[in-house]
Design a protein around this motif. Structure first.
Motif, mmCIF file in Angstrom:
data_model
loop_
_atom_site.group_PDB
_atom_site.id
_atom_site.type_symbol
_atom_site.label_atom_id
_atom_site.label_comp_id
_atom_site.label_asym_id
_atom_site.label_seq_id
_atom_site.Cartn_x
_atom_site.Cartn_y
_atom_site.Cartn_z
ATOM 1 N N HIS A 1 0.853 -1.184 0.000
ATOM 2 C CA HIS A 1 0.000 0.000 0.000
ATOM 3 C C HIS A 1 0.894 1.242 0.000
ATOM 4 O O HIS A 1 1.800 1.377 0.824
ATOM 5 C CB HIS A 1 -0.854 -0.043 1.266
ATOM 6 N N LEU A 2 0.660 2.182 -0.918
ATOM 7 C CA LEU A 2 1.489 3.384 -0.983
ATOM 8 C C LEU A 2 1.478 4.123 0.346
ATOM 9 O O LEU A 2 0.415 4.329 0.931
ATOM 10 C CB LEU A 2 0.979 4.327 -2.080
ATOM 11 N N PRO A 3 2.653 4.536 0.855
ATOM 12 C CA PRO A 3 2.678 5.366 2.063
ATOM 13 C C PRO A 3 1.851 6.629 1.861
ATOM 14 O O PRO A 3 1.796 7.183 0.760
ATOM 15 C CB PRO A 3 4.158 5.703 2.230
ATOM 16 N N THR A 4 1.197 7.080 2.921
ATOM 17 C CA THR A 4 0.401 8.301 2.855
ATOM 18 C C THR A 4 0.983 9.330 3.806
ATOM 19 O O THR A 4 1.339 9.014 4.940
ATOM 20 C CB THR A 4 -1.070 8.031 3.212
ATOM 21 N N LEU A 5 1.075 10.553 3.339
ATOM 22 C CA LEU A 5 1.762 11.613 4.073
ATOM 23 C C LEU A 5 0.760 12.581 4.685
ATOM 24 O O LEU A 5 -0.003 13.230 3.981
ATOM 25 C CB LEU A 5 2.706 12.357 3.130
ATOM 26 N N ASN B 1 4.901 -0.109 -8.433
ATOM 27 C CA ASN B 1 5.346 -0.805 -7.222
ATOM 28 C C ASN B 1 4.343 -0.770 -6.072
ATOM 29 O O ASN B 1 4.571 -1.424 -5.054
ATOM 30 C CB ASN B 1 6.666 -0.196 -6.730
ATOM 31 N N TRP B 2 3.249 -0.001 -6.231
ATOM 32 C CA TRP B 2 2.392 0.245 -5.084
ATOM 33 C C TRP B 2 0.910 0.109 -5.425
ATOM 34 O O TRP B 2 0.460 0.575 -6.463
ATOM 35 C CB TRP B 2 2.622 1.661 -4.538
ATOM 36 N N ALA B 3 0.165 -0.477 -4.514
ATOM 37 C CA ALA B 3 -1.290 -0.419 -4.583
ATOM 38 C C ALA B 3 -1.751 0.975 -4.170
ATOM 39 O O ALA B 3 -1.107 1.633 -3.344
ATOM 40 C CB ALA B 3 -1.902 -1.463 -3.646
ATOM 41 N N LEU B 4 -2.857 1.428 -4.741
ATOM 42 C CA LEU B 4 -3.479 2.714 -4.416
ATOM 43 C C LEU B 4 -2.583 3.911 -4.737
ATOM 44 O O LEU B 4 -2.750 4.991 -4.177
ATOM 45 C CB LEU B 4 -3.902 2.758 -2.941
ATOM 46 N N PHE B 5 -1.657 3.723 -5.658
ATOM 47 C CA PHE B 5 -0.757 4.822 -6.031
ATOM 48 C C PHE B 5 -1.541 6.020 -6.549
ATOM 49 O O PHE B 5 -1.301 7.161 -6.139
ATOM 50 C CB PHE B 5 0.239 4.347 -7.092
ATOM 51 N N ASP B 6 -2.486 5.780 -7.430
ATOM 52 C CA ASP B 6 -3.237 6.884 -8.037
ATOM 53 C C ASP B 6 -4.119 7.603 -7.028
ATOM 54 O O ASP B 6 -4.482 8.759 -7.224
ATOM 55 C CB ASP B 6 -4.085 6.369 -9.195
ATOM 56 N N ASP B 7 -4.469 6.926 -5.950
ATOM 57 C CA ASP B 7 -5.320 7.536 -4.933
ATOM 58 C C ASP B 7 -4.548 8.466 -4.003
ATOM 59 O O ASP B 7 -5.124 9.416 -3.472
ATOM 60 C CB ASP B 7 -5.996 6.439 -4.095
ATOM 61 N N TYR B 8 -3.251 8.186 -3.800
ATOM 62 C CA TYR B 8 -2.526 8.909 -2.761
ATOM 63 C C TYR B 8 -1.278 9.668 -3.210
ATOM 64 O O TYR B 8 -0.840 10.592 -2.522
ATOM 65 C CB TYR B 8 -2.125 7.940 -1.631
ATOM 66 N N ASN B 9 -0.704 9.307 -4.340
ATOM 67 C CA ASN B 9 0.561 9.955 -4.695
ATOM 68 C C ASN B 9 0.399 11.457 -4.918
ATOM 69 O O ASN B 9 1.268 12.238 -4.526
ATOM 70 C CB ASN B 9 1.170 9.311 -5.948
ATOM 71 N N GLY B 10 -0.681 11.856 -5.546
ATOM 72 C CA GLY B 10 -0.897 13.283 -5.768
ATOM 73 C C GLY B 10 -0.982 14.062 -4.472
ATOM 74 O O GLY B 10 -0.440 15.171 -4.353
ATOM 75 N N ARG B 11 -1.656 13.480 -3.473
ATOM 76 C CA ARG B 11 -1.754 14.129 -2.158
ATOM 77 C C ARG B 11 -0.376 14.221 -1.507
ATOM 78 O O ARG B 11 -0.012 15.246 -0.912
ATOM 79 C CB ARG B 11 -2.688 13.340 -1.244
ATOM 80 N N ASN B 12 0.376 13.130 -1.596
ATOM 81 C CA ASN B 12 1.723 13.139 -1.020
ATOM 82 C C ASN B 12 2.582 14.220 -1.667
ATOM 83 O O ASN B 12 3.295 14.964 -0.982
ATOM 84 C CB ASN B 12 2.393 11.777 -1.222
ATOM 85 N N ALA B 13 2.535 14.289 -2.988
ATOM 86 C CA ALA B 13 3.344 15.264 -3.719
ATOM 87 C C ALA B 13 2.938 16.685 -3.376
ATOM 88 O O ALA B 13 3.790 17.576 -3.228
ATOM 89 C CB ALA B 13 3.228 15.018 -5.215
#
Length: 312
Positions: free
Chosen positions: A211-215, A290-302
């Motif tokens: 699961h993609l880390p969430t920031l 490499n990550w599940a839920l990348f599209d859900d959380y990467n934008g928020r992390n960035a």
């Protein structure tokens, strides 16, 4: 993945293969996977919160001592918390003395009210009460759309009564847990729990696997503390999300790589004068596979990291 471990549901002994992760999360009963010597976990699903999964997306923990039990996180709904308590009663009659919340997010604390009848002391980071005061009402409102009205019934925001400012040791009788409070990283109220007997580390969301880390705290703070986290003398880790248990400290490798890629991409974008709206579309994108839920959380992390890195 779980070969050799015992899979226990309330009142029943089941082999690990008998229940899928989704069944563990969404079924009427909840399964405890024994990691060894009185240490158990429940593995959440790598999904967004929905009524179908009851918010059971986070990994939970149970440690049984000679005298009492400690629970690490209560789950993402009252229904999951109640199922967890029922499963605990299926493996031990010892009282639940402590309910440890690793941080503020609903998938880890929405089951807290299920443990009120046990009289368990709720334990958390010294910053957790303020975080719940600031966010609690929002969580209760916003998650009605994700969980639905039925599953939101009975959910309460319950702050900790016992606070961890740096480190704290809890004694369950012949078994000691070492709790450690961390500086801002995933959130500003992250807590880890180490069972000193088995070397099992319950890392909360300081560790993500699959699961993609969430920031929701500080990217730079998280990166700075990875070495200190890796130095904990654990043998295995139960991450906040993803397969559990996992070898330690190699469990940190994937998220360390992701953070470095994200920070490198954003620093370049900032240096090149790329505006936030454009930078978040490409930062970290090489990690997508490499990550599940990348599209859900990467934008928020960035988005969160861009502002932080802009002023470093």
């Amino acid at each position: 993945m779980l070969g050799g471990f015992a899979c226990l549901a309330a009142g029943a002994l089941l082999p690990p293969c008998c229940l899928s992760n989704t069944a563990r999360a969404a079924g009427a009963e909840l399964a405890l996977v024994e990691l060894g010597d009185g240490v158990f976990t429940v593995q959440g699903v790598d999904e967004l919160t929905t009524p179908e999964n009851r918010g059971a997306i986070a990994n939970l923990g149970v440690v049984v001592g000679v005298d009492a039990v400690a629970v690490i996180d209560s789950g993402g709904s009252l229904a999951e918390g109640e199922a967890l308590l029922k499963a605990i009663k299926g493996v031990t009659a010892k009282p639940v003395r402590y309910l440890i919340n690793t941080h503020m997010h609903p998938d880890h604390i929405f089951g807290n009210a299920a443990f009120r009848p046990t009289g368990a002391t709720v334990v958390g980071h010294q910053n957790l009460p303020a975080a719940l005061e600031a966010r609690g009402a929002f969580y209760l409102q916003s998650f009605r759309e994700q969980l639905g009205e039925k599953l939101m019934q009975g959910i309460e925001i319950i702050p900790p009564a016992l606070l961890v400012k740096d480190r704290l040791e809890l004694d369950l009788g012949g078994r000691k847990l070492e709790l450690r409070a961390w500086e801002a990283a995933h959130t500003d109220n992250d807590l880890t729990v180490l069972d000193t007997r088995t070397g099992a580390l319950f890392a909360g969301d300081l560790v993500f696997l699959n699961h993609l880390p969430t920031l929701d705290g500080s990217l730079l703070g998280w990166m700075r503390q990875l070495d200190a986290l890796a130095a904990i003398g654990a043998k295995t880790v139960v991450s906040g999300h993803g397969p559990a248990p996992f070898g330690w400290p190699q469990a940190l490798d994937a998220e360390r790589r992701y953070f470095e890629v994200l920070a490198t991409d954003l620093r370049k974008a900032i240096k090149d004068g790329v505006p936030l709206a454009e930078a978040v579309e490409t930062a970290g994108l090489s990690e997508r596979a490499n990550w599940a839920l990348f599209d859900d959380y990467n934008g928020r992390n960035a988005t969160a990291a861009y502002a932080e890195l802009e002023w470093e």
